[in-house]
Scaffold this motif. Structure first.
Motif, PDB file in Angstrom:
ATOM      1  N   THR A  87      39.914  34.684  35.414  1.00  0.00           N
ATOM      2  CA  THR A  87      41.148  35.001  36.140  1.00  0.00           C
ATOM      3  C   THR A  87      42.354  35.118  35.209  1.00  0.00           C
ATOM      4  O   THR A  87      43.489  35.139  35.671  1.00  0.00           O
ATOM      5  CB  THR A  87      41.432  33.933  37.205  1.00  0.00           C
ATOM      6  OG1 THR A  87      41.469  32.638  36.575  1.00  0.00           O
ATOM      7  CG2 THR A  87      40.366  33.931  38.284  1.00  0.00           C
ATOM      8  N   VAL A 143      44.501  37.936  36.313  1.00  0.00           N
ATOM      9  CA  VAL A 143      44.740  38.119  37.748  1.00  0.00           C
ATOM     10  C   VAL A 143      46.196  38.541  37.955  1.00  0.00           C
ATOM     11  O   VAL A 143      47.107  38.076  37.258  1.00  0.00           O
ATOM     12  CB  VAL A 143      44.410  36.827  38.522  1.00  0.00           C
ATOM     13  CG1 VAL A 143      45.416  35.712  38.233  1.00  0.00           C
ATOM     14  CG2 VAL A 143      44.331  37.102  40.018  1.00  0.00           C
ATOM     15  N   ARG A 149      45.498  40.394  48.034  1.00  0.00           N
ATOM     16  CA  ARG A 149      44.829  39.273  47.383  1.00  0.00           C
ATOM     17  C   ARG A 149      43.505  39.700  46.743  1.00  0.00           C
ATOM     18  O   ARG A 149      42.841  40.611  47.231  1.00  0.00           O
ATOM     19  CB  ARG A 149      44.563  38.169  48.407  1.00  0.00           C
ATOM     20  CG  ARG A 149      45.817  37.466  48.879  1.00  0.00           C
ATOM     21  CD  ARG A 149      45.486  36.403  49.893  1.00  0.00           C
ATOM     22  NE  ARG A 149      45.046  36.989  51.162  1.00  0.00           N
ATOM     23  CZ  ARG A 149      44.465  36.298  52.136  1.00  0.00           C
ATOM     24  NH1 ARG A 149      44.220  35.012  51.984  1.00  0.00           N
ATOM     25  NH2 ARG A 149      44.121  36.888  53.262  1.00  0.00           N
ATOM     26  N   PRO A 150      43.129  39.039  45.642  1.00  0.00           N
ATOM     27  CA  PRO A 150      41.812  39.327  45.053  1.00  0.00           C
ATOM     28  C   PRO A 150      40.704  38.958  46.024  1.00  0.00           C
ATOM     29  O   PRO A 150      40.902  38.151  46.944  1.00  0.00           O
ATOM     30  CB  PRO A 150      41.779  38.445  43.801  1.00  0.00           C
ATOM     31  CG  PRO A 150      42.819  37.400  44.022  1.00  0.00           C
ATOM     32  CD  PRO A 150      43.859  38.003  44.905  1.00  0.00           C
ATOM     33  N   ALA A 193      42.221  33.646  47.517  1.00  0.00           N
ATOM     34  CA  ALA A 193      41.402  34.858  47.503  1.00  0.00           C
ATOM     35  C   ALA A 193      40.659  35.011  48.825  1.00  0.00           C
ATOM     36  O   ALA A 193      40.331  34.035  49.502  1.00  0.00           O
ATOM     37  CB  ALA A 193      40.399  34.800  46.354  1.00  0.00           C
ATOM     38  N   ARG A 240      42.145  46.308  45.001  1.00  0.00           N
ATOM     39  CA  ARG A 240      41.766  44.902  44.975  1.00  0.00           C
ATOM     40  C   ARG A 240      41.110  44.546  43.650  1.00  0.00           C
ATOM     41  O   ARG A 240      40.271  45.286  43.139  1.00  0.00           O
ATOM     42  CB  ARG A 240      40.771  44.590  46.114  1.00  0.00           C
ATOM     43  CG  ARG A 240      41.235  45.023  47.487  1.00  0.00           C
ATOM     44  CD  ARG A 240      42.387  44.195  47.998  1.00  0.00           C
ATOM     45  NE  ARG A 240      41.993  42.834  48.289  1.00  0.00           N
ATOM     46  CZ  ARG A 240      41.512  42.457  49.493  1.00  0.00           C
ATOM     47  NH1 ARG A 240      41.356  43.335  50.469  1.00  0.00           N
ATOM     48  NH2 ARG A 240      41.204  41.190  49.716  1.00  0.00           N
ATOM     49  N   GLN A 241      41.470  43.382  43.100  1.00  0.00           N
ATOM     50  CA  GLN A 241      40.708  42.829  41.983  1.00  0.00           C
ATOM     51  C   GLN A 241      39.484  42.130  42.555  1.00  0.00           C
ATOM     52  O   GLN A 241      39.607  41.248  43.415  1.00  0.00           O
ATOM     53  CB  GLN A 241      41.567  41.851  41.187  1.00  0.00           C
ATOM     54  CG  GLN A 241      42.634  42.528  40.341  1.00  0.00           C
ATOM     55  CD  GLN A 241      43.413  41.531  39.500  1.00  0.00           C
ATOM     56  OE1 GLN A 241      44.140  40.701  40.032  1.00  0.00           O
ATOM     57  NE2 GLN A 241      43.281  41.613  38.186  1.00  0.00           N
ATOM     58  N   CYS A 242      38.307  42.546  42.102  1.00  0.00           N
ATOM     59  CA  CYS A 242      37.049  42.033  42.648  1.00  0.00           C
ATOM     60  C   CYS A 242      36.381  41.109  41.641  1.00  0.00           C
ATOM     61  O   CYS A 242      36.212  41.479  40.469  1.00  0.00           O
ATOM     62  CB  CYS A 242      36.103  43.191  42.987  1.00  0.00           C
ATOM     63  SG  CYS A 242      36.764  44.368  44.186  1.00  0.00           S
ATOM     64  N   ASP A 265      38.710  47.555  39.513  1.00  0.00           N
ATOM     65  CA  ASP A 265      38.876  46.414  38.610  1.00  0.00           C
ATOM     66  C   ASP A 265      37.881  45.334  39.034  1.00  0.00           C
ATOM     67  O   ASP A 265      38.086  44.649  40.033  1.00  0.00           O
ATOM     68  CB  ASP A 265      40.321  45.906  38.707  1.00  0.00           C
ATOM     69  CG  ASP A 265      40.610  44.739  37.764  1.00  0.00           C
ATOM     70  OD1 ASP A 265      39.659  44.172  37.193  1.00  0.00           O
ATOM     71  OD2 ASP A 265      41.796  44.376  37.623  1.00  0.00           O
TER      72      ASP A 265
END
Length: 210
Positions: A44, A47, A70-71, A94, A124-126, A153
């Motif tokens: 993270t 993040v 949110r991730p 998350a 989204r950050q996955c 991402d």
């Protein structure tokens, strides 16, 4: 693709206990949770955050908060579930999605049998959770599933990985934005597609079923 292999004595110590065939399922689950929290710290690092004004007991100041949207954390069922608690402890805001995949033990090819994910992951950050990066088939298929939903991402967290699995993911993802965070890079795959020295079947060892 970026690959980060953890180099910390606590991680190596906990992995050593996980590898031991005598370690019972309750201890295995506890150590997996602890390991994921340690690995998630590195995973993270990038993040996305946004500035926020707060008031301390002394003055006002500017800090940061996890940015919107949110991730999303995506454990690959079933073994990835054993990593979920350790991840959300570090990233409690998350969202959580689920992706069920199973590997055919003859062909070693994965198939998807269940999913619970947003239709659009384009912003989204996955964070994908999969204990074992062996052949790279399951993790690679999971990434393609997320890319098809618009993900740009993706960070995958694995307890162990193999040179073969890392190479397969690297070839598959090309120049897309992917990070692998591993507790250790093991020696190789054996003829049955298991990691050597590895720790056995993570799902069976987590839940005590065969």
């Amino acid at each position: 693709m970026r690959v980060h292999i953890a180099d910390h004595p606590l991680i190596t110590h906990k992995l050593t206990v996980l590898r031991d065939a005598r370690t019972p399922s309750p201890v295995f689950r506890q150590l997996t949770e602890e390991l994921v929290t340690l690995l998630a710290y590195e995973a993270t690092r990038n993040v996305r955050v946004a500035p926020v004004q707060i008031t301390t007991p002394v003055t006002t100041t500017t800090g940061v908060r996890i940015d919107e949207p949110r991730p999303i954390v995506v454990p690959i069922l079933r073994a990835g579930l054993g990593m979920l608690e350790g991840m959300v402890k570090l990233l409690p805001t998350a969202e959580v999605g689920f992706l069920g995949m199973v590997r055919d033990e003859q062909t070693l090819q994965p198939t998807t049998y269940a999913e619970r994910l947003p239709a659009d992951l384009s912003d989204r950050q996955c964070f994908v959770l999969d204990p074992m990066l062996a052949t790279g088939g399951s993790l690679g298929a999971a990434m393609e599933f997320l890319f098809a939903r618009g993900a740009q991402d993706i960070t995958a967290i694995c307890l162990l990985g193999t040179p073969e699995g890392i190479a397969k993911i690297e070839e598959q993802v090309g120049d897309r934005d992917v990070t692998l965070v591993l507790g250790a890079r093991d020696e190789r795959l054996n003829e049955h597609g298991y990691i050597v020295p590895g720790l056995g079947d993570a799902g069976d060892r987590l839940y005590g079923t065969v």
